[in-house]
Design an enzyme around this catalytic site. Structure first.
Site, PDB file in Angstrom:
ATOM      1  N   ARG A   1      86.237 100.849   6.508  1.00 57.96           N
ATOM      2  CA  ARG A   1      84.845 101.009   6.074  1.00 57.96           C
ATOM      3  C   ARG A   1      83.974 100.076   6.896  1.00 57.96           C
ATOM      4  O   ARG A   1      84.021  98.856   6.727  1.00 57.96           O
ATOM      5  CB  ARG A   1      84.699 100.701   4.590  1.00 57.96           C
ATOM      6  CG  ARG A   1      83.235 100.693   4.110  1.00 57.96           C
ATOM      7  CD  ARG A   1      83.122 100.675   2.597  1.00 57.96           C
ATOM      8  NE  ARG A   1      83.759  99.491   2.002  1.00 57.96           N
ATOM      9  CZ  ARG A   1      83.093  98.389   1.607  1.00 57.96           C
ATOM     10  NH1 ARG A   1      81.790  98.305   1.746  1.00 57.96           N
ATOM     11  NH2 ARG A   1      83.760  97.379   1.089  1.00 57.96           N
TER      12      ARG A   1
ATOM     13  N   HIS B   1      79.914  94.368   8.456  1.00 59.47           N
ATOM     14  CA  HIS B   1      81.309  93.938   8.365  1.00 59.47           C
ATOM     15  C   HIS B   1      82.242  95.139   8.260  1.00 59.47           C
ATOM     16  O   HIS B   1      81.824  96.238   7.886  1.00 59.47           O
ATOM     17  CB  HIS B   1      81.507  93.014   7.158  1.00 59.47           C
ATOM     18  CG  HIS B   1      80.892  91.671   7.338  1.00 59.47           C
ATOM     19  ND1 HIS B   1      79.586  91.407   6.963  1.00 59.47           N
ATOM     20  CD2 HIS B   1      81.371  90.522   7.880  1.00 59.47           C
ATOM     21  CE1 HIS B   1      79.306  90.141   7.252  1.00 59.47           C
ATOM     22  NE2 HIS B   1      80.362  89.579   7.814  1.00 59.47           N
TER      23      HIS B   1
ATOM     24  N   CYS C   1      78.612 101.319  -2.195  1.00 62.96           N
ATOM     25  CA  CYS C   1      78.290  99.912  -1.949  1.00 62.96           C
ATOM     26  C   CYS C   1      76.804  99.672  -1.676  1.00 62.96           C
ATOM     27  O   CYS C   1      76.334  98.545  -1.761  1.00 62.96           O
ATOM     28  CB  CYS C   1      79.125  99.364  -0.801  1.00 62.96           C
ATOM     29  SG  CYS C   1      78.762 100.121   0.788  1.00 62.96           S
TER      30      CYS C   1
ATOM     31  N   CYS D   1      80.746  98.668   7.077  1.00 62.83           N
ATOM     32  CA  CYS D   1      79.656  98.478   6.132  1.00 62.83           C
ATOM     33  C   CYS D   1      78.474  97.905   6.918  1.00 62.83           C
ATOM     34  O   CYS D   1      78.480  96.734   7.281  1.00 62.83           O
ATOM     35  CB  CYS D   1      80.119  97.524   5.038  1.00 62.83           C
ATOM     36  SG  CYS D   1      78.904  97.255   3.755  1.00 62.83           S
TER      37      CYS D   1
ATOM     38  N   ASP E   1      89.003  99.277   2.983  1.00 59.38           N
ATOM     39  CA  ASP E   1      89.020 100.156   1.807  1.00 59.38           C
ATOM     40  C   ASP E   1      88.275 101.470   2.065  1.00 59.38           C
ATOM     41  O   ASP E   1      87.714 102.060   1.161  1.00 59.38           O
ATOM     42  CB  ASP E   1      88.425  99.422   0.601  1.00 59.38           C
ATOM     43  CG  ASP E   1      87.009  98.937   0.875  1.00 59.38           C
ATOM     44  OD1 ASP E   1      86.460  99.249   1.954  1.00 59.38           O
ATOM     45  OD2 ASP E   1      86.445  98.245   0.013  1.00 59.38           O
TER      46      ASP E   1
ATOM     47  N   HIS F   1      74.476  91.408  15.333  1.00 61.96           N
ATOM     48  CA  HIS F   1      75.207  91.579  14.081  1.00 61.96           C
ATOM     49  C   HIS F   1      74.828  92.914  13.445  1.00 61.96           C
ATOM     50  O   HIS F   1      73.649  93.210  13.268  1.00 61.96           O
ATOM     51  CB  HIS F   1      74.853  90.428  13.123  1.00 61.96           C
ATOM     52  CG  HIS F   1      75.443  90.582  11.761  1.00 61.96           C
ATOM     53  ND1 HIS F   1      76.741  90.253  11.478  1.00 61.96           N
ATOM     54  CD2 HIS F   1      74.907  91.035  10.606  1.00 61.96           C
ATOM     55  CE1 HIS F   1      76.986  90.498  10.197  1.00 61.96           C
ATOM     56  NE2 HIS F   1      75.890  90.967   9.645  1.00 61.96           N
TER      57      HIS F   1
END
Ligand code: FE
Length: 141
Positions: free
Chosen positions: A126, A114, A74, A128, A118, A111
């Site tokens: 995950r 996310h 990703c 990310c 998957d 922050h």
């Protein structure tokens, strides 16, 4: 100088954005406090770094061990679990017409990225993350 930064103090921080704005570099502030996302494949940790610990770049909170980092296509650093259950917190995020789970630093509320379903075993998760809000420290041998 960041007076809130600590790798040992896990006390929750309640620092207003106006204060973070004075402390953090603009590039970090944009992601950590304004929930921006770094461009894929541009961060420093999407390719493996080594054996060690990833800390919050805003407050020093220990977030992930390299053992939970995995190679993901990703373009962002990806982990299958957090270091401690309360290293991070989760909030529903319906921005951009998507149903996502936002991941925040458990100490400073910044922050980080996310959470998706998957990921690889054993968790199938995950995390990310944005490299710019992470700080990698190799284990001392
Ligand atoms: Fe933090």
């Amino acid at each position: 100088m960041n007076p809130y930064y600590s790798r040992t103090d896990t006390t929750e921080l309640h620092v207003p954005d106006s204060e973070w704005k004075k402390i953090l570099p603009d590039s970090v502030y944009a992601i950590a406090r304004e929930k921006d996302t770094e461009r894929a494949f541009t961060g420093k940790y999407w390719e493996s770094t080594g054996i060690g610990t990833y800390y919050c770049a805003v407050c020093g909170n220990a977030l992930f061990k390299s053992e939970s980092w995995f190679a993901s296509s990703c373009g962002w650093p990806s982990f299958f679990e957090s270091l401690r259950p309360n290293s991070v917190t989760y909030v529903p995020d319906t921005s951009y017409g998507m149903n996502r789970t936002e991941v925040l630093c458990g100490r400073c509320g910044s922050h980080l990225g996310h959470l998706f379903d998957d990921g690889p075993p054993p968790t199938g998760k995950r995390f990310c993350m944005n490299s710019i809000v992470l700080e990698f420290e190799p284990d001392k041998k």
